[in-house]
Structure formats: structure tokens, C-alpha cells
Scaffold this active site. Structure first.
Site, mmCIF file in Angstrom:
data_model
loop_
_atom_site.group_PDB
_atom_site.id
_atom_site.type_symbol
_atom_site.label_atom_id
_atom_site.label_comp_id
_atom_site.label_asym_id
_atom_site.label_seq_id
_atom_site.Cartn_x
_atom_site.Cartn_y
_atom_site.Cartn_z
ATOM 1 N N GLU A 91 24.362 -100.165 -82.885
ATOM 2 C CA GLU A 91 24.694 -99.058 -81.991
ATOM 3 C C GLU A 91 25.830 -98.208 -82.519
ATOM 4 O OE1 GLU A 91 24.005 -102.114 -80.925
ATOM 5 O OE2 GLU A 91 22.386 -101.888 -79.457
ATOM 6 N N HIS A 160 24.389 -107.415 -68.594
ATOM 7 C CA HIS A 160 23.236 -106.514 -68.662
ATOM 8 C C HIS A 160 23.025 -105.712 -67.379
ATOM 9 C CE1 HIS A 160 22.170 -108.349 -72.410
ATOM 10 N NE2 HIS A 160 20.981 -107.784 -72.466
HETATM 11 C C1 LIG Z 1 24.013 -104.873 -78.683
HETATM 12 C C2 LIG Z 1 22.625 -105.019 -78.182
HETATM 13 N N1 LIG Z 1 21.714 -104.092 -78.515
HETATM 14 C C3 LIG Z 1 20.443 -104.214 -78.084
HETATM 15 C C4 LIG Z 1 20.072 -105.255 -77.292
HETATM 16 C C5 LIG Z 1 18.649 -105.389 -76.800
HETATM 17 N N2 LIG Z 1 17.975 -106.480 -77.513
HETATM 18 C C6 LIG Z 1 17.904 -107.701 -76.998
HETATM 19 S S1 LIG Z 1 17.173 -108.776 -78.020
HETATM 20 C C7 LIG Z 1 16.917 -107.606 -79.191
HETATM 21 C C8 LIG Z 1 16.226 -107.964 -80.465
HETATM 22 C C9 LIG Z 1 16.974 -108.971 -81.242
HETATM 23 O O1 LIG Z 1 16.237 -109.394 -82.322
HETATM 24 P P1 LIG Z 1 16.652 -110.634 -83.198
HETATM 25 O O2 LIG Z 1 18.112 -110.591 -83.498
HETATM 26 O O3 LIG Z 1 15.749 -110.708 -84.344
HETATM 27 O O4 LIG Z 1 16.450 -111.889 -82.229
HETATM 28 P P2 LIG Z 1 15.104 -112.443 -81.579
HETATM 29 O O5 LIG Z 1 14.986 -111.772 -80.246
HETATM 30 O O6 LIG Z 1 13.974 -112.140 -82.498
HETATM 31 O O7 LIG Z 1 15.330 -113.896 -81.405
HETATM 32 C C10 LIG Z 1 17.413 -106.378 -78.759
HETATM 33 C C11 LIG Z 1 17.339 -105.131 -79.528
HETATM 34 C C12 LIG Z 1 21.072 -106.186 -76.937
HETATM 35 N N3 LIG Z 1 20.798 -107.223 -76.135
HETATM 36 N N4 LIG Z 1 22.326 -106.061 -77.407
#
Ligand SMILES: Cc1ncc(C[n+]2csc(CCOP(=O)(O)OP(=O)(O)O)c2C)c(N)n1
Ligand SMILES: [Mg+2]
Lengths: 369, 353
Positions: A91, A160
Site C-alpha cells: 500500500e 478490519h
Molecule cells: C495491509 C493489507 N492489505 C491488504 C489486505 C487484504 N488481504 C488479505 S489476505 C490478502 C492476500 C494475502 O496473500 P498471501 O500473503 O499470499 O497469503 P494467503 O492468503 O495466500 O495465505 C490480502 C490482499 C490486508 N489484509 N492487509
């Protein structure tokens, strides 16, 4: 749009408001259409992308995934990956990059998945987007939009479920708008995109499916203006975003049950704040209740109430009342979450108690007309 | 692994029945990673993880019923119903939290390692994250600090190849995520996350290094069998990609291995299956029987040190007791007279509705 700032690059002419150009949405644009808040946003984004080649979208999951809340559905297909840019989860990086691109005349629209994650970009927004125009003596402006939804009530827990628009509303150099209806969403989004300053465009998770009439040919709404969305005589309810619909529902309810005639002011713009409109309203109604979906202390409601104190003190028949969230990190468990968030019943109670304090319904002892 | 799998399936079902709120991110396909990594940790080691954490809570030894009760938002939940799926915490088992902000756990884990080093302890910290989280600033800042200060921490990347709908190739300029450690002169490795034994050995090795003051980045190659969360239909995956993911199910692989190499009988597998089923059913019973937290507990956890003037106001409450009678002292001349001369506001203007 008069600004002293030079718009660099090829975009100089593009900031002029022009009629929507031909496109799939044009056919419907003569008549009003009923659409959701979500659709109003999507259609407006598409129109602006068609109109101005300097407009581009940047954010997480906006392209291939078509948006976490599907606001950008279909846009990648129409405009391609150059203009609908999926980003890594970064971000601070991509919001700051949008600031830099805006300095060179692009008009980036950043989507931050929810306002909670905007905190990771707070530095770039507050220290750079908001400062660059002033700190460099007005030589270059930052024409960008940051779209992001707030909203609790969906059991997403403390990290959240926040509504931290206050943090941005506090900062000179930023503009902050908070549309409450699909028509406002369209009108304010147009204004935000065509504005030469950074605009935080606050959406709300619980409004995305709400429906309303939208005139696709209407001109942009003016940033910095509130609106009286329901005229009334007995008390002014002041709200923004989701709480406007709660205010209107409370007004209908109290009209039916108490015979109360409530005026509702929709702030629309949190910075600049249109004090004149709600102060004038309170001078007419002599009482005010301020609603917000956020913590009470130091909140936007506090600013509104203080302004009423300065501008309409002698007109008040009762203390200004605020309805706001309980001051706790929002719990996950449903009964706790419900207790912490302002409900319709809280709003009705505050309005009734304020009306009672004015002498309303006690033999008509308070009459101003 | 089987227990985690059956727990997640049951939780997913409860979510679609609206018995669980919020978001629900499951460990489906990551069981070998979760169980292998947790098994390599000592009970005294600390774990910081993200929102995809039910498996870790279970594998660390948290009570199955209390994990389920948290999902149900009940008073007996791991976080007493305050955290939900994304925010579980169990001090007893040194589960130092699931965190909903991507990458948010990484500086915390680094700081926990600092506390251990500061006190001369022999424990270590494990911080898990997704592949997508390695693109956030906090990842890079944390690795640099840990390497600079020789902290006892292992960063475990759960590379399930996707962050929501974004593949590693589309999000990471260096898609071999373990190689990112080189920028911080940190040791790193990549391991097959479908093989619990391999994950166990690799994590043990990493922890040994960390305890010696050499932080470690371990990339574990897993698979996300389903969508990002229960509501995500994963439309960005082709049918072929989805089929390929399902074909890599680590549980199927383990079952085959146990039969072919380990000589386990089908009866034995069936018995384990029944045991997992019963344990999860019991957990669900426990969760359903647990009370919801009382509303008057709302202000119990805002501050650890009591403080005067803390707000305990509910949304509809006035700040001050409303006076019983109207207190209007407004001079009558203001009724018709318009705003006072000293008002900073100009005369009313027409307002567009
Ligand atoms: C700072 C932030 N940006 C965006 C999100 C929304 N978000 C939640 S999970 C996710 C994807 C994360 O992917 P990854 O790190 O590969 O973990 P996975 O869900 O695949 O276990 C996003 C973009 C968030 N929770 N926090
Ligand atoms: Mg991932």
C-alpha cells in the site's frame, strides 16, 4: 477548476469537464437509471477512463480478480493492464507511486481494499500527497483519487472494521468526500477525478448494494458542499455516508410515531466541511443530533457540534447530541459488535431525548414560526 | 493433518450456514506445512502468524473446542470471542496471535526475538506469512533488522502461489521468494510443503540456526486447494488450474505413502478418520454450548491499567445526564431577529437539496 499549478505532461486539457463520450453507458445517459452504489461507481470509472487517457486505476486485485468488492468488474477487459494496474500488496509503495505519477500529470485512481489498509499508506498520503502543492509553493499539484471503503458491522474484528476517515479529514491539503447514495457516488467521483488535488473518496461496505436513481448525464457535484436531503422544522440530524440512510429512516419513523418533522443534512464532504449549511439548518430547527459511524471523542461529530456551538449557540433549545460508536476496539462476537455500533434505536432515542429537552410535544410551548 | 483438514471442512460448512461471521480463511492444502512446522518448534518457542491460522492454533496444541468457539464468537473462544477467525491468541501455547493486516505480524515477531535475545533466553520465534506478504515494506524492514541484530527468528513463507487472485509471478519481481534473504545476508532455503517430514526437518534446521543468532528465511511450497476465503469461488483460476491444485492434495499423498511405504492398513486410516471426525464434532458441540460474551463485558479490554474518565458510553447514551426539564433560556428576540451580529457565519443561502 482553476488552479495555479502547472499540470505536466499531456494531461493539461484533460482536466476540463466535458460531456461523457460515446460508450456502452451513453445510451442510458439521457434518462435517470436505477442502479446500485457499486454500479454507479463502476459506470463512472468507466466513463472517466474513456474520457481522459490520463486516468488510470491502481490497486490490489482490481484487474484479474475484478475488485475485492467488484467495483472494477469488467474494466480490465475494456481498458487493459496498462490502465487497470494490479499491484503487489504494498500500500505504501503503490499509493506513493500514484502521488509521483500525479505530479507528472497523470490522474491515478488508487483503490485501497479497505480504509483499514490505508493506514499503511498514511505517510505517503499525509506527508506527501497533502503537502506537495503547498510545500513547493504551488508549483505542482497532485490530481489523484484514493477510493476506499470503510464500515463495521460485518464481524471482521478490530483491525478490519474501522472508519478512520477522520485521520484524513484532519489534514489540510487533502479533500475528503463521503457519498451516501448512488447519485452522490457518481457526482462526487466525477468531481474527485477532475479535481486537481488529492481526494480521499470514502465508500462504505454496507452501501455497495444500496439502490437509487442516477442521472448519468448530470454534472459533477461540488466538493465542499453539504446538502439538506430532507427538509424539516423540529430538529436537524447531521450525518454522512451510511448514517445518512439511518437518519432518513429515523426521520420517517419519528414522523409516523411522534409527528416530528426532522431535517436531515448530508455532509457529503468532510474536508472542506460545509458548516454554513448545517448551521443555517440548526438556526431554523433549534436542535441538532449528529451521527457518525466512528468513535466519539475527537470525532467528526465533535467538529460539527463545536461548529454549531459557535454558529448557532443562541438558537439552540437543547444541547447538541452525538450518536457514535462505543470507544473500544470493535469486537468480533455479534452481540458485542452490535452493542458497540450505533443502531437505529440509538439514533431514535437520542433524537427523542433531544426533542424532549426542547419542549417538543409539551403543549407546543416551543414554537418558532 | 487429518484433524486440521476435517476441522477446516467443518468450519467452512458452519460459515456457509452463517454460524460463523466475518471472513474465513482456511488451511486446506497447507496441512503438511502447518503440522510439519509446528512440530519442529519447542513448546517454549513463540509463533506469530496471519489470518490463515486455525491449523496453527490446533497444531500448537490449543484446545480444539476453544478454537471452534472463537469462530462461533463465544466466551470460551481462544480470544474470548473478541478476535474471530483472523485474530486467535493462546498464551499458554505461545500462539502470539493471528493478524489480519498483511505483514503486520512480522515486526512483532522480530521484536519478540529481540526480547528473547535481550534476556538471554534459548527460545526462538517463528513468523509465518503468505507469499503475498513478502511484498510489503514490513517484510523487508523486519528481515533487515533481524539480520543486523542477529535475532533468533525464523521467517516462514507459506508460498501457496497466490495472494487472493494474484500469482507470485504477477506480484513478485523475484518469484523465488527465499532468494530475497540474500539482500539482507540472511540464510534461506526452499522446501516442499506437501511433505510434512521435509517441512519438519527444514524448520528444525532453520530454528537451530536462529537460536545461534542466525535468522532464517524458509520458503515452503504449498497449495491452496480452494478460494482465498470461503466466499471466494476462485474464478481467476482456470478449471485446469483448479484440478491441478486438487491433484496436489498433501493428504492424499500422505495416505498413499502410509499405505505403500509405511505399511498402514485401510482399517488404520479409517480409525484415524473416525477419530478426527469425532474430535471435530465434539469441538463443534462445545462451541455451540459455549455462551456468547455478555454485552456488559464490552469495556473489559480497552485498557490494561484502569484509568479515570475512560469512556464507557454506549452509542445512544448522552455524555451528560439530560436535564429533566427543558433548559431553553433563548431570548425571544432571537426568534425573528436572525443570527446575532457577532456570528462568524454569513446569512443563510439557498441550498440545493
Ligand atoms: C495491509 C493489507 N492489505 C491488504 C489486505 C487484504 N488481504 C488479505 S489476505 C490478502 C492476500 C494475502 O496473500 P498471501 O500473503 O499470499 O497469503 P494467503 O492468503 O495466500 O495465505 C490480502 C490482499 C490486508 N489484509 N492487509
Ligand atoms: Mg498466498
Amino acid at each position: 477548476m482553476t488552479t495555479a499549478a502547472t499540470t505536466l505532461g499531456a494531461g493539461a486539457a484533460a482536466s476540463e469537464p466535458v460531456e461523457p463520450v460515446e460508450g456502452p453507458d451513453r445510451a442510458r445517459s439521457t434518462a435517470g437509471a436505477t442502479m446500485t452504489y457499486r454500479e454507479a461507481l463502476r459506470v463512472t470509472l468507466a466513463q472517466e477512463l474513456r474520457r481522459d487517457p490520463n486516468v488510470l486505476l491502481i490497486g490490489e486485485e482490481i484487474g484479474l480478480f475484478e475488485g475485492s468488492y467488484k467495483i472494477t468488474q469488467g474494466l480490465l477487459k475494456e481498458f487493459g493492464p496498462k490502465r487497470i494496474r494490479d499491484t503487489p500488496i504494498a500500500e505504501e509503495g503503490f499509493t506513493g507511486a500514484a502521488v509521483g505519477a500525479a505530479m507528472l500529470g497523470l490522474r491515478p485512481i488508487v483503490e485501497l481494499m479497505t480504509i483499514n489498509f490505508s493506514l499503511l499508506a498514511l505517510d505517503q498520503i499525509v506527508n506527501h500527497a497533502a503537502k506537495i502543492y503547498g510545500m513547493f509553493g504551488g508549483q505542482v499539484s497532485v490530481p489523484m483519487v484514493i477510493r476506499t471503503p470503510g464500515g463495521g458491522g460485518q464481524q471482521l474484528g478490530a483491525t478490519h472494521s474501522q472508519n478512520v476517515e477522520l485521520y484524513y479529514s484532519f489534514v489540510p491539503g487533502l479533500k475528503v468526500v463521503a457519498p451516501a447514495t448512488p447519485a452522490e457516488a457518481r457526482g462526487l467521483l466525477l468531481a474527485s477525478i477532475r479535481d486537481d488535488d488529492p481526494v480521499l473518496f470514502l465508500e462504505n461496505l454496507s452501501l455497495y448494494n444500496s439502490k437509487g436513481e442516477v442521472d448519468l448525464a448530470a454534472p459533477p457535484l461540488e466538493i465542499g458542499r453539504a446538502a439538506v436531503v430532507r427538509p424539516g422544522r423540529d430538529l436537524t440530524v447531521i450525518a454522512y455516508s451510511r448514517m445518512v440512510s439511518v437518519a432518513l429512516a429515523a426521520a420517517r419513523h419519528l414522523a409516523a410515531t411522534e409527528g416530528a418533522d426532522l431535517e436531515v443534512v448530508d455532509l457529503r464532504s468532510l474536508r472542506p466541511l460545509d458548516r454554513q449549511t448545517f448551521v443555517d439548518s440548526v438556526r431554523r430547527t433549534h436542535a441538532a443530533v449528529v451521527l457518525e459511524d466512528d468513535w466519539l471523542t475527537y470525532g467528526i461529530g465533535a467538529e460539527v457540534a463545536a461548529s454549531i456551538g459557535e454558529g448557532a449557540f443562541d438558537h439552540l433549545d437543547a444541547p447538541v447530541r452525538r450518536v457514535a460508536m462505543a470507544e473500544v476496539p470493535l469486537p468480533y462476537s455479534k452481540p458485542l459488535e452490535t452493542a458497540a455500533l450505533p443502531q437505529m434505536s440509538d439514533v431514535v432515542r437520542a433524537i427523542k431525548e433531544t426533542l424532549a429537552a426542547t419542549g417538543f410535544n409539551r403543549g407546543g410551548s416551543v414554537s418558532h414560526d | 493433518m487429518l484433524l486440521v483438514r476435517r476441522f477446516e471442512e467443518r468450519a467452512g460448512r458452519a460459515y456457509t450456514q452463517a454460524l460463523i461471521g466475518g471472513y474465513l480463511h482456511l488451511n486446506l492444502g497447507e496441512e503438511a506445512f502447518v503440522v510439519g512446522a509446528a512440530a519442529a518448534m519447542k513448546p517454549t518457542d513463540y509463533l506469530f502468524t496471519n489470518y490463515r491460522e486455525h491449523g496453527f492454533a490446533i497444531a500448537r496444541g490449543a484446545d480444539l473446542g476453544r478454537v471452534m468457539a472463537e469462530l462461533y464468537g463465544r466466551a470460551d473462544g481462544l480470544s474470548k470471542g473478541w478476535g474471530g477467525s483472523m485474530h486467535m491468541f493462546d498464551l499458554e501455547h505461545r500462539l502470539m496471535g493471528g493478524y489480519g493486516i498483511v505483514g503486520g505480524q512480522l515486526p512483532l515477531a522480530t521484536g519478540a526475538a529481540l526480547a528473547i535475545q535481550y534476556r538471554g533466553g534459548s527460545e526462538a520465534v517463528v513468523a509465518t506469512m503468505g507469499d503475498g506478504a513478502t511484498n510489503i515494506g514490513a517484510f523487508h524492514e523486519s528481515l533487515n533488522i533481524a539480520a543486523l541484530w542477529n535475532l533468533p527468528v525464523v521467517y516462514l513463507v507459506d508460498n501457496n502461489e497466490l495472494g487472493m487472485g494474484t500469482s507470485v509471478e504477477r506480484s513478485s519481481a523475484q518469484p523465488d521468494l527465499h532468494k530475497r534473504a540474500a539482500a539482507y545476508r540472511m540464510d534461506s532455503a526452499r522446501v516442499d510443503g506437501l511433505d510434512p517430514e521435509a517441512v519438519y526437518q527444514a524448520t528444525r534446521h532453520a530454528l537451530t540456526r536462529a537460536r545461534a543468532g542466525r535468522p532464517f528465511l524458509l520458503e515452503v511450497m504449498t497449495v491452496r486447494l480452494k478460494g482465498h476465503s470461503v466466499v471466494d469461488p476462485a474464478a481467476y483460476r482456470t478449471a485446469e488450474e483448479s484440478a491441478q491444485a486438487l491433484a496436489r492434495d498433501p493428504l492424499d499423498r500422505l495416505a498413499r505413502q502410509l499405505i505403500v511405504e509405511g505399511g498402514a492398513s485401510q482399517d488404520q486410516l479409517d480409525l484415524w478418520e473416525r477419530q478426527a471426525h469425532d474430535a471435530v464434532a465434539q469441538a463443534e458441540q462445545f462451541a455451540k454450548a459455549s455462551p456468547l460474551p455478555p454485552v456488559d463485558a464490552l469495556f473489559d479490554h480497552t485498557y490494561a491499567t484502569p484509568v479515570p474518565n475512560e469512556s464507557r458510553r454506549l452509542p445512544g447514551d448522552p455524555l451528560f445526564e439530560t436535564p429533566p426539564e427543558a433548559t431553553c433560556r433563548r431570548p425571544n428576540d432571537l426568534d425573528e431577529g436572525g443570527p446575532a451580529a457577532s456570528s462568524p457565519y454569513s446569512l443563510p443561502q439557498p441550498v440545493a437539496a
